[in-house]
Design a protein around this motif. Structure first.
Motif, PDB file in Angstrom:
ATOM      1  N   PRO A   1      -7.878  10.839   4.556  1.00  0.00           N
ATOM      2  CA  PRO A   1      -6.594  11.563   4.558  1.00  0.00           C
ATOM      3  C   PRO A   1      -6.184  12.025   5.947  1.00  0.00           C
ATOM      4  CG  PRO A   1      -7.971  12.306   2.747  1.00  0.00           C
ATOM      5  CD  PRO A   1      -8.835  11.427   3.598  1.00  0.00           C
ATOM      6  N   LEU A   2      -7.145  12.471   6.756  1.00  0.00           N
ATOM      7  CA  LEU A   2      -6.829  12.908   8.114  1.00  0.00           C
ATOM      8  C   LEU A   2      -6.382  11.732   8.967  1.00  0.00           C
ATOM      9  CD1 LEU A   2      -6.736  15.103  10.277  1.00  0.00           C
ATOM     10  CD2 LEU A   2      -9.179  14.697  10.694  1.00  0.00           C
ATOM     11  N   ILE A   3      -7.082  10.598   8.843  1.00  0.00           N
ATOM     12  CA  ILE A   3      -6.698   9.406   9.607  1.00  0.00           C
ATOM     13  C   ILE A   3      -5.294   8.963   9.224  1.00  0.00           C
ATOM     14  CG2 ILE A   3      -7.219   6.963   9.959  1.00  0.00           C
ATOM     15  CD1 ILE A   3     -10.170   7.655   9.607  1.00  0.00           C
ATOM     16  N   LEU A   4      -5.004   8.989   7.926  1.00  0.00           N
ATOM     17  CA  LEU A   4      -3.677   8.588   7.447  1.00  0.00           C
ATOM     18  C   LEU A   4      -2.605   9.521   7.983  1.00  0.00           C
ATOM     19  CD1 LEU A   4      -2.590   6.351   5.567  1.00  0.00           C
ATOM     20  CD2 LEU A   4      -2.637   8.012   3.720  1.00  0.00           C
ATOM     21  N   LEU A   5      -2.894  10.819   8.010  1.00  0.00           N
ATOM     22  CA  LEU A   5      -1.932  11.792   8.543  1.00  0.00           C
ATOM     23  C   LEU A   5      -1.676  11.562  10.023  1.00  0.00           C
ATOM     24  CD1 LEU A   5      -0.207  14.342   8.189  1.00  0.00           C
ATOM     25  CD2 LEU A   5      -2.261  15.699   8.634  1.00  0.00           C
TER      26      LEU A   5
ATOM     27  N   LYS B   1       7.188   1.179  14.298  1.00  0.00           N
ATOM     28  CA  LYS B   1       8.392   1.304  13.459  1.00  0.00           C
ATOM     29  C   LYS B   1       8.247   0.484  12.174  1.00  0.00           C
ATOM     30  CE  LYS B   1      12.502   1.104  15.137  1.00  0.00           C
ATOM     31  NZ  LYS B   1      13.709   0.653  15.879  1.00  0.00           N
ATOM     32  N   SER B   2       7.568  -0.663  12.265  1.00  0.00           N
ATOM     33  CA  SER B   2       7.386  -1.507  11.087  1.00  0.00           C
ATOM     34  C   SER B   2       6.403  -0.882  10.100  1.00  0.00           C
ATOM     35  CB  SER B   2       6.872  -2.892  11.512  1.00  0.00           C
ATOM     36  OG  SER B   2       7.804  -3.533  12.366  1.00  0.00           O
ATOM     37  N   PHE B   3       5.349  -0.259  10.642  1.00  0.00           N
ATOM     38  CA  PHE B   3       4.311   0.301   9.783  1.00  0.00           C
ATOM     39  C   PHE B   3       4.647   1.690   9.245  1.00  0.00           C
ATOM     40  CE2 PHE B   3       1.498  -2.763  12.045  1.00  0.00           C
ATOM     41  CZ  PHE B   3       1.053  -3.442  10.932  1.00  0.00           C
ATOM     42  N   PHE B   4       5.543   2.405   9.893  1.00  0.00           N
ATOM     43  CA  PHE B   4       5.832   3.787   9.499  1.00  0.00           C
ATOM     44  C   PHE B   4       6.265   3.925   8.037  1.00  0.00           C
ATOM     45  CE2 PHE B   4       9.114   7.156   9.088  1.00  0.00           C
ATOM     46  CZ  PHE B   4       8.260   8.253   9.117  1.00  0.00           C
ATOM     47  N   PRO B   5       7.221   3.121   7.522  1.00  0.00           N
ATOM     48  CA  PRO B   5       7.621   3.290   6.109  1.00  0.00           C
ATOM     49  C   PRO B   5       6.466   3.030   5.145  1.00  0.00           C
ATOM     50  CG  PRO B   5       9.228   1.961   7.295  1.00  0.00           C
ATOM     51  CD  PRO B   5       8.025   2.082   8.190  1.00  0.00           C
TER      52      PRO B   5
ATOM     53  N   ILE C   1       2.388   9.594   0.725  1.00  0.00           N
ATOM     54  CA  ILE C   1       2.975  10.399  -0.353  1.00  0.00           C
ATOM     55  C   ILE C   1       2.273  10.106  -1.686  1.00  0.00           C
ATOM     56  CG2 ILE C   1       5.060  10.753  -1.735  1.00  0.00           C
ATOM     57  CD1 ILE C   1       6.676  10.318   0.822  1.00  0.00           C
ATOM     58  N   LEU C   2       2.084   8.818  -1.985  1.00  0.00           N
ATOM     59  CA  LEU C   2       1.422   8.454  -3.239  1.00  0.00           C
ATOM     60  C   LEU C   2       0.010   9.015  -3.300  1.00  0.00           C
ATOM     61  CD1 LEU C   2       2.516   4.720  -3.687  1.00  0.00           C
ATOM     62  CD2 LEU C   2       3.254   6.668  -5.051  1.00  0.00           C
ATOM     63  N   ARG C   3      -0.742   8.826  -2.216  1.00  0.00           N
ATOM     64  CA  ARG C   3      -2.146   9.218  -2.206  1.00  0.00           C
ATOM     65  C   ARG C   3      -2.321  10.732  -2.161  1.00  0.00           C
ATOM     66  NH1 ARG C   3      -6.775  10.040   0.662  1.00  0.00           N
ATOM     67  NH2 ARG C   3      -8.522   8.646   0.238  1.00  0.00           N
ATOM     68  N   SER C   4      -1.413  11.428  -1.531  1.00  0.00           N
ATOM     69  CA  SER C   4      -1.559  12.870  -1.356  1.00  0.00           C
ATOM     70  C   SER C   4      -1.057  13.673  -2.548  1.00  0.00           C
ATOM     71  CB  SER C   4      -0.811  13.328  -0.096  1.00  0.00           C
ATOM     72  OG  SER C   4      -1.324  12.700   1.058  1.00  0.00           O
ATOM     73  N   PHE C   5      -0.006  13.186  -3.217  1.00  0.00           N
ATOM     74  CA  PHE C   5       0.644  14.011  -4.228  1.00  0.00           C
ATOM     75  C   PHE C   5       0.700  13.396  -5.629  1.00  0.00           C
ATOM     76  CE2 PHE C   5       2.700  15.010  -0.116  1.00  0.00           C
ATOM     77  CZ  PHE C   5       2.252  16.309   0.023  1.00  0.00           C
ATOM     78  N   LEU C   6       0.485  12.090  -5.766  1.00  0.00           N
ATOM     79  CA  LEU C   6       0.638  11.460  -7.072  1.00  0.00           C
ATOM     80  C   LEU C   6      -0.686  10.938  -7.627  1.00  0.00           C
ATOM     81  CD1 LEU C   6       4.020   9.591  -6.520  1.00  0.00           C
ATOM     82  CD2 LEU C   6       3.618  11.800  -7.608  1.00  0.00           C
TER      83      LEU C   6
ATOM     84  N   LEU D   1      -1.674  20.741  -0.375  1.00  0.00           N
ATOM     85  CA  LEU D   1      -1.378  20.210   0.946  1.00  0.00           C
ATOM     86  C   LEU D   1      -2.451  19.197   1.332  1.00  0.00           C
ATOM     87  CD1 LEU D   1      -0.334  23.446   2.874  1.00  0.00           C
ATOM     88  CD2 LEU D   1       1.165  21.635   2.031  1.00  0.00           C
ATOM     89  N   PRO D   2      -2.045  18.045   1.885  1.00  0.00           N
ATOM     90  CA  PRO D   2      -3.033  17.043   2.289  1.00  0.00           C
ATOM     91  C   PRO D   2      -3.992  17.585   3.351  1.00  0.00           C
ATOM     92  CG  PRO D   2      -0.805  16.143   2.318  1.00  0.00           C
ATOM     93  CD  PRO D   2      -0.665  17.628   2.137  1.00  0.00           C
ATOM     94  N   VAL D   3      -5.166  17.000   3.404  1.00  0.00           N
ATOM     95  CA  VAL D   3      -6.225  17.285   4.380  1.00  0.00           C
ATOM     96  C   VAL D   3      -6.900  18.629   4.104  1.00  0.00           C
ATOM     97  CG1 VAL D   3      -6.881  17.479   6.802  1.00  0.00           C
ATOM     98  CG2 VAL D   3      -5.089  15.852   6.123  1.00  0.00           C
ATOM     99  N   ILE D   4      -6.110  19.737   4.095  1.00  0.00           N
ATOM    100  CA  ILE D   4      -6.730  21.052   3.901  1.00  0.00           C
ATOM    101  C   ILE D   4      -6.900  21.381   2.415  1.00  0.00           C
ATOM    102  CG2 ILE D   4      -5.858  21.922   6.090  1.00  0.00           C
ATOM    103  CD1 ILE D   4      -3.720  23.443   4.552  1.00  0.00           C
TER     104      ILE D   4
END
Length: 267
Positions: free
Chosen positions: A4-8, A43-47, A54-59, A91-94
């Motif tokens: 999660p930290l790496i993804l953030l 820019k290509s990878f950001f979306p 969002i999916l991994r952190s909240f859903l 909240l992600p990470v914490i």
């Protein structure tokens, strides 16, 4: 590895470059000039990274079952999905809860951060809620003085670590509205006293060769593996703090060794 930290970090880096290009770099670049690679790739990878975050952190989040502690409900090699919002939005990470949704209930299968090493994710079944008195003696579970209903279903065997067959017995255990299968080996001791760790609120528990009794402190949960004699769980390392909760396991989405398990709900 703290994924999660790496993804953030990746999200912040790629998003910052995307914004920098919109508000500054693009204006300074010639109209017919190509984007430099260090702008184009982020820019290509950001979306994509944003959607995954969002999916991994909240859903929901995928996990792989590495051990046999939850047999027969979950087998080694099962890939499962975990509902991240049913126990509250965090909240992600914490992992700090910001929105209350539901509380874990007895009999549910929960993923959480191992209290003695939060970098490791564990999966067990919720047995005791805050304030409950949980007893396990002579292979029988009781909650607040009431024996949990248990019905014999037959013999069961499985291969442990690919080396040997384990012969045990299968029972249907029911807590409230939740019923699930467990394994009990009547030939093994009720407790492995040498495996008990020192843990917070250990004074709430008493242990002996035939079992234990624990009162669950506020803000904590008591968990057990369905493979009762093949699980390291709250009997040995203590209670699960509320802040360690990750989510509720609800579905098996893949198993390379047994495709028939795909799509099975987790009871």
């Amino acid at each position: 590895m703290n994924f999660p930290l790496i993804l953030l970090i990746l999200l912040i880096v790629t998003g910052s470059i995307w914004l920098l290009d919109i508000f500054f770099l693009k204006r300074r670049r010639a109209q017919d000039a190509d984007e430099p690679w260090w702008v184009e790739y982020p820019k290509s990878f950001f979306p994509i990274i944003l959607i995954v975050f969002i999916l991994r952190s909240f859903l929901m989040e995928p996990f792989k079952i590495p051990s046999g502690s939850m047999i027969p409900t979950l087998l080694v090699g099962d890939f499962i999905l975990v509902n991240k919002y049913t126990y509250g939005i965090r909240l992600p990470v914490i992992n700090h809860k910001i929105i209350e949704v539901n509380q874990p209930q007895r009999g549910e299968v929960m993923v959480f951060r191992y209290p003695q090493d939060p970098s490791i994710d564990y999966i067990k079944r919720v047995i005791g809620l805050p304030g409950d008195i949980v007893s396990y003696r002579n292979k029988r579970l009781s909650i607040n003085g009431e024996p949990v209903k248990m019905e014999f279903e037959g013999d069961y065997k499985y291969i442990e670590s690919g080396l040997a067959y384990i012969y045990t017995q299968r029972f249907k255990e029911s807590i409230g509205e939740n019923s699930y299968d467990i394994l009990i080996n009547l030939d093994t001791p009720d407790m492995q006293l040498a495996g008990i760790h020192h843990f917070p609120y250990s004074e709430n528990c008493t242990f002996n060769r035939v079992g234990f009794t624990c009162k669950v402190p506020e803000g904590n949960y008591f968990t057990l593996g369905d493979n009762r004699d093949g699980s390291s769980d709250s009997r040995y390392w203590g209670f699960v703090p509320e802040e360690n909760i990750v989510g509720k396991a609800f579905m098996i989405w893949w198993n390379f060794s047994d495709l028939s398990r795909i799509g099975m709900s987790i009871e």
